[in-house]
Design an enzyme around this catalytic site. Sequence first.
Site, PDB file in Angstrom:
ATOM      1  N   ASN A 103       0.828  -1.217   0.000  1.00  0.00           N
ATOM      2  CA  ASN A 103       0.000   0.000   0.000  1.00  0.00           C
ATOM      3  C   ASN A 103       0.853   1.255   0.000  1.00  0.00           C
ATOM      4  O   ASN A 103       0.601   2.214  -0.739  1.00  0.00           O
ATOM      5  CB  ASN A 103      -0.900   0.026   1.240  1.00  0.00           C
ATOM      6  N   ARG A 153     -10.843  -4.286 -14.051  1.00  0.00           N
ATOM      7  CA  ARG A 153      -9.684  -5.114 -13.669  1.00  0.00           C
ATOM      8  C   ARG A 153     -10.135  -6.566 -13.727  1.00  0.00           C
ATOM      9  O   ARG A 153     -11.189  -6.917 -13.215  1.00  0.00           O
ATOM     10  CB  ARG A 153      -9.215  -4.807 -12.242  1.00  0.00           C
ATOM     11  N   ARG A 200      -5.323   1.778 -13.175  1.00  0.00           N
ATOM     12  CA  ARG A 200      -3.950   1.989 -12.711  1.00  0.00           C
ATOM     13  C   ARG A 200      -3.254   0.689 -12.306  1.00  0.00           C
ATOM     14  O   ARG A 200      -3.776  -0.108 -11.556  1.00  0.00           O
ATOM     15  CB  ARG A 200      -3.960   2.956 -11.517  1.00  0.00           C
ATOM     16  N   HIS A 247     -15.586   2.990 -14.841  1.00  0.00           N
ATOM     17  CA  HIS A 247     -15.360   2.271 -13.596  1.00  0.00           C
ATOM     18  C   HIS A 247     -16.573   1.443 -13.182  1.00  0.00           C
ATOM     19  O   HIS A 247     -16.492   0.630 -12.268  1.00  0.00           O
ATOM     20  CB  HIS A 247     -14.995   3.277 -12.491  1.00  0.00           C
ATOM     21  N   TYR A 289     -12.199  -9.738  -1.773  1.00  0.00           N
ATOM     22  CA  TYR A 289     -12.882  -8.445  -1.768  1.00  0.00           C
ATOM     23  C   TYR A 289     -14.346  -8.654  -1.412  1.00  0.00           C
ATOM     24  O   TYR A 289     -15.028  -9.486  -2.016  1.00  0.00           O
ATOM     25  CB  TYR A 289     -12.808  -7.775  -3.151  1.00  0.00           C
ATOM     26  N   ARG A 324     -13.781   2.437   4.453  1.00  0.00           N
ATOM     27  CA  ARG A 324     -12.594   1.611   4.632  1.00  0.00           C
ATOM     28  C   ARG A 324     -11.321   2.446   4.719  1.00  0.00           C
ATOM     29  O   ARG A 324     -10.475   2.225   5.564  1.00  0.00           O
ATOM     30  CB  ARG A 324     -12.450   0.607   3.488  1.00  0.00           C
ATOM     31  N   HIS A 344     -15.229  -3.581   0.227  1.00  0.00           N
ATOM     32  CA  HIS A 344     -15.128  -2.907  -1.066  1.00  0.00           C
ATOM     33  C   HIS A 344     -16.462  -2.418  -1.616  1.00  0.00           C
ATOM     34  O   HIS A 344     -16.499  -1.603  -2.529  1.00  0.00           O
ATOM     35  CB  HIS A 344     -14.480  -3.888  -2.064  1.00  0.00           C
TER      36      HIS A 344
END
Length: 721
Positions: A72, A403, A433, A463, A496, A592, A620
């Site tokens: 992270n 993703r 990204r 997204h 997730y 979160r 998530h």
Amino acid sequence: MIGHDVLDAGLGDADDDDFDVSEDFDAQLPDGRYLDRELSWLAFNQRVLELGEDPSVPLLERANFLAIFASNLDEFFMVRVAGLKRRIITGLAVPTNVGRAPADVLADISADAHALQLRHAAAWTSLVQPGLAEAGIEIVGHDALDEEERDRLYDYFQAQVFPVLMPLAVDPAHPFPYISGLSLNLAIRIRNARTGRQEFARLKVPPMLPRFVEVSREGDRVRYLPLEELIAHHLADLFPGMEILDHHTFRLTRNEDVVIEEDETENLIQALEAELLRRRFGPPIRLEVTDDMDDLTLDLLIDELDVTEQEVYRLPGLLDLRALFDLGKLDRPELRFPPHVPTTAVAFQPAEQNGRADLFAAIRKGDVLVHHPYESFATSVQAFLEQAARDPHVLAIKQTLYRTSGDSPIVQALIDAAESGKQVLALVEVKARFDEAANIVWARKLEKAGVHVVYGLVGLKTHCKLALVIREEDGKLRSYSHIGTGNYNPKTSRIYEDFGLFTTDEQVGRDLTRLFNELSGYAIEKKFKRLLVAPLHLRKGLLRQIDKERRNALAGKPAAVRIKVNSMVDEQIIDALYRASQAGVKVEVWVRGICSLKPGVEGLSENITVRSILGRYLEHSRIFSFHNDGDLQIYIGSADMMHRNLDRRVEALVRVVAPAHLKELTALFDFAMSDSTSSWHLGPDGVWTRHHLGDDGKHLADLQDRTMSSVQRRRRARAVR
């Protein structure tokens, strides 16, 4: 009575023009009402670190949390810190969300990051490493090896390591070498035995080799030597005739954020590939060194790499603790969380024990809400698309891919569908990204199979998580829709936490059909019925819902807002929540990561509560709940409360209408916000305090364990019936 009739989400209707939050109204709110987003992110990573420090967490899970912290923080420096530094250098710096100059924020980040990295290193060297050693998993130094082990590892070094090493000298004939981002390196000072001259050399630790070299294994007991230690103790083989004076490990972090001016390039894929090449050569932003590095070597690195003293991090022990992810391969279940096995959602369970469920028939009976990873992604989303690919009655499949995994069965299902003659549209977001290169590969593979691949709208990331299947039934077309809060990624779906809604609702089908048409065309449609869509109207739709709660509270009616997101940063949304709180609305925020909202400030936000939950799964999902004078309105979807999500991305929320689903989401919120549930509480000063022990010293309830138990009870109840 909770109504569940389909309401117009208000996107593009007349009410939009009437709804306005004036600047004068905002002026009534005090200055200093936001928390700095970058420091809030560091506070989030501190919460991750606290799980690594927690002795009640199984040891290998603690090691994993330390690896997550390291990973992270790398991304934070490569993106957020790099962005601040770039804006300062280019003269484009603007005040941050709290009105401070970027240079001042960089200083604050440096202070907090230095303290956190030292705490992280101490958690490894003083807590987790000794604990693992006691459990039979040792990371040892070269000095701890006996003669036989040293001989055996020297043979390994000669056969497997030495051939791939590339020592690079630095002298008048050899300029200082390029140091790639996140690589682990040895800085070596040597003396020429013939001339007596001191020289410097850099040696990269090969990233393709195991970081931990196995020394010995006996049953569950295993000992490892870090690869850099093995190399360091055989430097004489690399520099024959030279005297090794000193050596130290170091690691450099570079700016790896991608900047693409889409409207100035005709081919986004080619531009992105070029930018990915340039990414490797981004400017340095952090230099990590071992705390025993001598000043001569450090000064050389600072000078040659052009970093400041502020950007140097002196750390004890191992550098790059992402290597602890490798310990996840060890077969020591007693050192892990008890296994949670995802169940098949009740609606998708086959009628016969070894039969195959007909997902289309199940969805026709009523909306299906699936909660991952408690309920299986493979037997819901993946099975839905695989069934669609082989069903001869399916005419078309439309899908967004943000993703996905490298061996994705989702991608394979789309390929199978196209090869069987179905119309298939895949909207691949190549600007996701750090997944850009993988997405380019899959986009080209899809194109070769005959899938219509599009890359979204210029200037906007796509997204939203959407899938639409068009099926012919009795001479008519029926739409099967899936709207999710998470990516179509089978691997991350196991860790997730996300929701997905399956529906045959005609209005949702029309909404998705129009949205897909606009995404593959030129503009975003204004009017949707059960969707809230960014960037045009999602923000306004949420602001209107929050303001309705404010007006209800002023009228003496019950009013409440509940929001679950990854990040709460957007000032307009935060200000709307402040105004709602001032009117007496009970506001609960479950976040979160980053939170710029200050709860519990007298006269501003005393009716706002903020909680954070971290654990074995990454929270998530995004949920937005409004009391609405008893007619509960709940939306789920892909959008966080950040500028980029509301202004620069295509996001979609769908309204959940089935009473059972509204009850399920409400119960989840009730449990998450309860004082009897383990969580972190945010104070008005921006400090997060962990509440995981009760007054009796016993552990508070774990939301994720409780949710898994609840889902399994539902399955057992179905089996009994």
